[in-house]
Design a protein around this motif. Structure first.
Motif, PDB file in Angstrom:
ATOM      1  N   ARG A 191      54.677   5.791  26.935  1.00 17.14           N
ATOM      2  CA  ARG A 191      55.292   4.526  27.332  1.00 17.14           C
ATOM      3  C   ARG A 191      55.500   3.619  26.121  1.00 17.14           C
ATOM      4  NH1 ARG A 191      53.955  -0.635  29.060  1.00 17.14           N
ATOM      5  NH2 ARG A 191      55.389  -1.495  30.623  1.00 17.14           N
ATOM      6  N   GLU A 192      54.483   3.540  25.249  1.00 18.60           N
ATOM      7  CA  GLU A 192      54.601   2.733  24.028  1.00 18.60           C
ATOM      8  C   GLU A 192      55.704   3.284  23.122  1.00 18.60           C
ATOM      9  OE1 GLU A 192      50.165   1.042  23.048  1.00 18.60           O
ATOM     10  OE2 GLU A 192      50.495   3.192  22.819  1.00 18.60           O
ATOM     11  N   THR A 193      55.724   4.613  22.998  1.00 18.18           N
ATOM     12  CA  THR A 193      56.740   5.261  22.170  1.00 18.18           C
ATOM     13  C   THR A 193      58.133   4.968  22.708  1.00 18.18           C
ATOM     14  OG1 THR A 193      55.220   7.038  21.548  1.00 18.18           O
ATOM     15  CG2 THR A 193      57.575   7.493  21.314  1.00 18.18           C
ATOM     16  N   GLU A 194      58.298   5.100  24.016  1.00 15.61           N
ATOM     17  CA  GLU A 194      59.605   4.852  24.632  1.00 15.61           C
ATOM     18  C   GLU A 194      60.023   3.399  24.467  1.00 15.61           C
ATOM     19  OE1 GLU A 194      60.168   6.339  28.622  1.00 15.61           O
ATOM     20  OE2 GLU A 194      59.062   8.164  28.174  1.00 15.61           O
ATOM     21  N   CYS A 195      59.092   2.469  24.660  1.00 16.34           N
ATOM     22  CA  CYS A 195      59.439   1.049  24.529  1.00 16.34           C
ATOM     23  C   CYS A 195      59.915   0.734  23.108  1.00 16.34           C
ATOM     24  CB  CYS A 195      58.248   0.174  24.898  1.00 16.34           C
ATOM     25  SG  CYS A 195      57.928   0.066  26.676  1.00 16.34           S
ATOM     26  N   PHE A 196      59.203   1.288  22.097  1.00 20.70           N
ATOM     27  CA  PHE A 196      59.595   1.020  20.710  1.00 20.70           C
ATOM     28  C   PHE A 196      60.954   1.627  20.403  1.00 20.70           C
ATOM     29  CE2 PHE A 196      59.968   1.982  16.228  1.00 20.70           C
ATOM     30  CZ  PHE A 196      59.570   0.801  15.620  1.00 20.70           C
ATOM     31  N   TRP A 197      61.100   2.926  20.679  1.00 21.37           N
ATOM     32  CA  TRP A 197      62.319   3.618  20.268  1.00 21.37           C
ATOM     33  C   TRP A 197      63.506   3.306  21.163  1.00 21.37           C
ATOM     34  CZ3 TRP A 197      63.257   5.292  15.645  1.00 21.37           C
ATOM     35  CH2 TRP A 197      62.173   5.608  14.813  1.00 21.37           C
ATOM     36  N   ASN A 198      63.290   2.973  22.420  1.00 19.29           N
ATOM     37  CA  ASN A 198      64.420   2.546  23.255  1.00 19.29           C
ATOM     38  C   ASN A 198      65.009   1.243  22.725  1.00 19.29           C
ATOM     39  OD1 ASN A 198      64.339   4.726  24.961  1.00 19.29           O
ATOM     40  ND2 ASN A 198      63.291   3.683  26.630  1.00 19.29           N
ATOM     41  N   ARG A 199      64.133   0.372  22.224  1.00 22.40           N
ATOM     42  CA  ARG A 199      64.626  -0.862  21.615  1.00 22.40           C
ATOM     43  C   ARG A 199      65.415  -0.553  20.347  1.00 22.40           C
ATOM     44  NH1 ARG A 199      60.986  -6.133  19.746  1.00 22.40           N
ATOM     45  NH2 ARG A 199      62.745  -7.431  19.095  1.00 22.40           N
ATOM     46  N   ILE A 200      64.902   0.387  19.557  1.00 16.82           N
ATOM     47  CA  ILE A 200      65.610   0.778  18.330  1.00 16.82           C
ATOM     48  C   ILE A 200      66.990   1.347  18.675  1.00 16.82           C
ATOM     49  CG2 ILE A 200      65.613   2.415  16.397  1.00 16.82           C
ATOM     50  CD1 ILE A 200      63.650   0.124  15.969  1.00 16.82           C
TER      51      ILE A 200
END
Length: 297
Positions: A191-200
């Protein structure tokens, strides 16, 4: 500390993120005006230092890194060599293309080096160099952002883009610090990974939209649609608490990766009107490739 994992993960991190940092420095340098010549010189310094770091990482990595990283095309793509050549010509900023040639010849192997103190020592020194350089580069980027936001500096780089590259540098620093402390990468949730990279990925789409020529209406609409879809994914993630959107994210990121790949091809072939440097087009493609590998793992 499990040295073989420490060595492999450290080198894979530098191969991806070290290149990203040197290119951030180049993009900053290309965006300054003559009024800020000292900032151009500082950006050139960081570009050169991260180039040296990347070169050393490549030399150490052959026969050690995993096949998945090599296959992902997050280190180098089919467009990288040409994009570098074109960008150096267009900006007048030198780029060491020999490194790209070395990367294209890299082989995997995950060689057992857990009992190799010499390799571990070399990787540790590389990590310490990266941390030193990252402290300086993050501080430099933050000073650029402050100057831009108080109207003391003009640059062709959006303020949001500068914030974007600060976040990426801080993630790199966090990962190196964790490797040095624990011998492994942070145990981040998907979830943390997705939140960071989805924003990127959302911001990549926004930057592409903003850097296209106004006549490229079809590409503009596609980029705008991607930005909106990632925005929706981020909102879903906030509302879903501990849940992930991995399947949906993976499908969308594959589509964005294909869009970026077509864009890199079009820009290197001079078939797309924009103010996007060829290397920037390749840069955002590699980040999508990296994210897809994370989603698969």
């Amino acid at each position: 500390m499990h040295s073989s994992n420490y060595i492999e993960r450290s080198l894979e991190l530098h191969l991806f993120s070290g290149r990203i940092m040197k290119e951030h420095s180049l993009f900053l340098e290309a965006g300054f005006t003559p009024a800020n010549a000292s900032f151009s010189e500082k950006a050139e310094y960081f570009k050169c230092e991260f180039e040296k770091l990347l070169c050393d990482a490549v030399k150490l990595a052959n026969g050690i890194i995993g096949q998945g990283v090599l296959r992902s095309q997050e280190i180098v793509t089919e467009f990288t060599a040409l994009a570098e050549k074109q960008t150096a010509k267009l900006t007048g900023i030198p780029i060491d293309s020999d490194i790209t040639g070395m990367e294209l010849r890299l082989r995997s192997g995950c060689a057992k080096c857990s009992d190799n103190p010499d390799m571990r020592s070399k990787v540790k020194k590389l990590n310490q160099r990266a941390l030193f350089l990252l402290e300086g580069l993050i501080s430099f980027k933050e000073s650029v952002l402050r100057n831009v936001l108080c109207c003391e500096m003009f640059t062709v780089n959006y303020p949001l883009l500068i914030e974007h590259i600060i976040r990426e540098a801080k993630l790199y620093r966090e990962h190196v610090e964790c490797l040095e402390k624990n011998g492994s990468l942070p145990d981040s949730s998907m979830r943390e990974t997705e939140c960071f990279w989805n924003r990127i990925m959302m911001e990549h789409a926004m930057f592409i939209r903003g850097l296209l020529d106004p006549c490229e209406t079809e590409l503009f609409s596609s980029a705008d649609k991607f930005a909106g879809e990632y925005c929706d994914l981020l909102e879903k993630s906030r509302n879903a608490h501990d849940s992930t959107m991995t399947a949906e994210t993976k499908e969308l990121t594959k589509k964005l990766r294909d869009f970026k790949s077509a864009g890199a091809q079009g820009i290197t072939q001079c078939k797309i009107r924009s103010v996007i440097l060829p290397l920037l087009a390749d840069h955002v493609l590699r980040e999508a490739n990296h994210y897809l590998r994370l989603l698969k793992s």
